[in-house]
Design a protein around this motif. Structure first.
Motif, PDB file in Angstrom:
ATOM      1  N   SER A 155       0.826  -1.204   0.000  1.00  0.00           N
ATOM      2  CA  SER A 155       0.000   0.000   0.000  1.00  0.00           C
ATOM      3  C   SER A 155       0.864   1.260   0.000  1.00  0.00           C
ATOM      4  O   SER A 155       0.575   2.216  -0.728  1.00  0.00           O
ATOM      5  CB  SER A 155      -0.916  -0.009   1.223  1.00  0.00           C
ATOM      6  N   LEU A 156       1.922   1.283   0.787  1.00  0.00           N
ATOM      7  CA  LEU A 156       2.813   2.449   0.817  1.00  0.00           C
ATOM      8  C   LEU A 156       3.539   2.644  -0.508  1.00  0.00           C
ATOM      9  O   LEU A 156       3.678   3.775  -0.990  1.00  0.00           O
ATOM     10  CB  LEU A 156       3.819   2.320   1.955  1.00  0.00           C
ATOM     11  N   VAL A 157       3.983   1.555  -1.119  1.00  0.00           N
ATOM     12  CA  VAL A 157       4.645   1.663  -2.426  1.00  0.00           C
ATOM     13  C   VAL A 157       3.659   2.177  -3.471  1.00  0.00           C
ATOM     14  O   VAL A 157       3.984   3.067  -4.270  1.00  0.00           O
ATOM     15  CB  VAL A 157       5.249   0.301  -2.844  1.00  0.00           C
ATOM     16  N   THR A 158       2.435   1.653  -3.463  1.00  0.00           N
ATOM     17  CA  THR A 158       1.412   2.111  -4.410  1.00  0.00           C
ATOM     18  C   THR A 158       1.102   3.583  -4.200  1.00  0.00           C
ATOM     19  O   THR A 158       1.032   4.354  -5.161  1.00  0.00           O
ATOM     20  CB  THR A 158       0.126   1.273  -4.245  1.00  0.00           C
ATOM     21  N   TYR A 159       0.961   3.992  -2.941  1.00  0.00           N
ATOM     22  CA  TYR A 159       0.686   5.398  -2.639  1.00  0.00           C
ATOM     23  C   TYR A 159       1.828   6.293  -3.125  1.00  0.00           C
ATOM     24  O   TYR A 159       1.593   7.328  -3.759  1.00  0.00           O
ATOM     25  CB  TYR A 159       0.480   5.580  -1.132  1.00  0.00           C
ATOM     26  N   THR A 160       3.040   5.897  -2.858  1.00  0.00           N
ATOM     27  CA  THR A 160       4.202   6.698  -3.256  1.00  0.00           C
ATOM     28  C   THR A 160       4.313   6.808  -4.765  1.00  0.00           C
ATOM     29  O   THR A 160       4.557   7.895  -5.302  1.00  0.00           O
ATOM     30  CB  THR A 160       5.491   6.083  -2.674  1.00  0.00           C
ATOM     31  N   VAL A 161       4.125   5.702  -5.465  1.00  0.00           N
ATOM     32  CA  VAL A 161       4.228   5.725  -6.924  1.00  0.00           C
ATOM     33  C   VAL A 161       3.166   6.639  -7.519  1.00  0.00           C
ATOM     34  O   VAL A 161       3.459   7.502  -8.352  1.00  0.00           O
ATOM     35  CB  VAL A 161       4.131   4.294  -7.506  1.00  0.00           C
ATOM     36  N   ASN A 163       1.119   8.981  -5.942  1.00  0.00           N
ATOM     37  CA  ASN A 163       1.074  10.337  -5.414  1.00  0.00           C
ATOM     38  C   ASN A 163       2.328  11.138  -5.767  1.00  0.00           C
ATOM     39  O   ASN A 163       2.224  12.282  -6.219  1.00  0.00           O
ATOM     40  CB  ASN A 163       0.879  10.295  -3.898  1.00  0.00           C
ATOM     41  N   ASN A 164       3.492  10.556  -5.590  1.00  0.00           N
ATOM     42  CA  ASN A 164       4.731  11.307  -5.759  1.00  0.00           C
ATOM     43  C   ASN A 164       5.338  11.195  -7.151  1.00  0.00           C
ATOM     44  O   ASN A 164       5.833  12.187  -7.681  1.00  0.00           O
ATOM     45  CB  ASN A 164       5.761  10.858  -4.720  1.00  0.00           C
ATOM     46  N   LEU A 165       5.331  10.014  -7.737  1.00  0.00           N
ATOM     47  CA  LEU A 165       5.986   9.839  -9.032  1.00  0.00           C
ATOM     48  C   LEU A 165       5.071  10.156 -10.212  1.00  0.00           C
ATOM     49  O   LEU A 165       5.496  10.785 -11.184  1.00  0.00           O
ATOM     50  CB  LEU A 165       6.530   8.414  -9.159  1.00  0.00           C
ATOM     51  N   LEU A 166       3.821   9.715 -10.163  1.00  0.00           N
ATOM     52  CA  LEU A 166       2.899   9.930 -11.274  1.00  0.00           C
ATOM     53  C   LEU A 166       2.084  11.212 -11.150  1.00  0.00           C
ATOM     54  O   LEU A 166       1.451  11.647 -12.108  1.00  0.00           O
ATOM     55  CB  LEU A 166       1.950   8.732 -11.423  1.00  0.00           C
ATOM     56  N   GLY A 167       2.087  11.813  -9.976  1.00  0.00           N
ATOM     57  CA  GLY A 167       1.344  13.053  -9.781  1.00  0.00           C
ATOM     58  C   GLY A 167      -0.155  12.866  -9.660  1.00  0.00           C
ATOM     59  O   GLY A 167      -0.914  13.797  -9.885  1.00  0.00           O
ATOM     60  N   VAL A 168      -0.597  11.652  -9.319  1.00  0.00           N
ATOM     61  CA  VAL A 168      -2.021  11.388  -9.110  1.00  0.00           C
ATOM     62  C   VAL A 168      -2.275  11.516  -7.613  1.00  0.00           C
ATOM     63  O   VAL A 168      -1.858  10.654  -6.840  1.00  0.00           O
ATOM     64  CB  VAL A 168      -2.415   9.979  -9.607  1.00  0.00           C
ATOM     65  N   PRO A 169      -2.953  12.594  -7.192  1.00  0.00           N
ATOM     66  CA  PRO A 169      -3.129  12.790  -5.751  1.00  0.00           C
ATOM     67  C   PRO A 169      -4.085  11.766  -5.139  1.00  0.00           C
ATOM     68  O   PRO A 169      -5.192  11.584  -5.613  1.00  0.00           O
ATOM     69  CB  PRO A 169      -3.706  14.213  -5.650  1.00  0.00           C
ATOM     70  N   LEU A 170      -3.600  11.095  -4.120  1.00  0.00           N
ATOM     71  CA  LEU A 170      -4.419  10.148  -3.367  1.00  0.00           C
ATOM     72  C   LEU A 170      -4.564  10.678  -1.952  1.00  0.00           C
ATOM     73  O   LEU A 170      -3.641  11.306  -1.428  1.00  0.00           O
ATOM     74  CB  LEU A 170      -3.752   8.767  -3.329  1.00  0.00           C
TER      75      LEU A 170
END
Length: 179
Positions: A155-161, A163-170
């Motif tokens: 879940s943390l890896v998915t959130y980071t990818v 939110n931070n890398l793809l710019g899709v705010p979660l």
């Protein structure tokens, strides 16, 4: 004198059904065609002036996917009308005489709906961890010592990818300041 065998039979409903049954893959073609038209229509009417950052923007992938769906629908229709048939599936060892496992289906549906309800108040990292852990439990994993840790990490890896890398705010929830 004419006999009954000399008169050509009129096309009956049974013959029409037989032809449709033999060409049932055309239903998939119609579905792909409708989906391709829907994707292209949505992509071409998308307002992207704000998000456009160069020649490749948010419209590019939907247009490619929609065009690909149309091409695949056309190629499949041509193949079916030329006599092509899909092969029967032989990859899975499924006993069709066994009843469906409704417990697993209902558990997965409940976990998914629970995560959808909890994502806003708890944030994606926590709701996602519960989703991944619940899905693992629903399909039979009972490793209480490792499943929650794997679910939290995933879940943390998915959130980071996203939110931070793809710019899709979660939604981050209570962990927003920490992450």
């Amino acid at each position: 004198m004419t006999t009954q065998t000399d008169i050509p039979p009129a096309e009956t409903g049974g013959e029409r059904r037989s032809w449709l049954r033999e060409h049932s893959e055309l239903g998939v073609c119609v579905l792909l065609l409708a989906l391709g038209v829907l994707v292209l229509t949505d992509a071409l009417t998308m307002d992207v002036d704000i998000a456009q950052r160069g020649p490749v923007g948010p419209k590019t992938v939907p247009i490619v996917v929609g065009a690909g769906l149309l091409v695949i629908a056309a190629l499949l229709a041509v193949d079916v009308l030329r006599g092509g048939r899909g092969q029967a599936e032989t990859g899975e060892d499924v006993d069709l005489s066994e009843p469906a496992d409704w417990r697993t289906v209902l558990l997965l549906a409940g976990v998914f709906l629970g995560a959808a309800v909890l994502i806003e108040p708890l944030g994606f990292p926590i709701a996602g961890a519960l989703l991944f852990w619940g899905a693992a439990f629903a399909v039979g994993s009972r490793r209480i010592d490792r499943d929650p840790l794997i679910a939290a990490g995933l879940s943390l890896v998915t959130y980071t990818v996203f939110n931070n890398l793809l710019g899709v705010p979660l939604p981050g929830g209570p962990l927003m300041g920490v992450l």
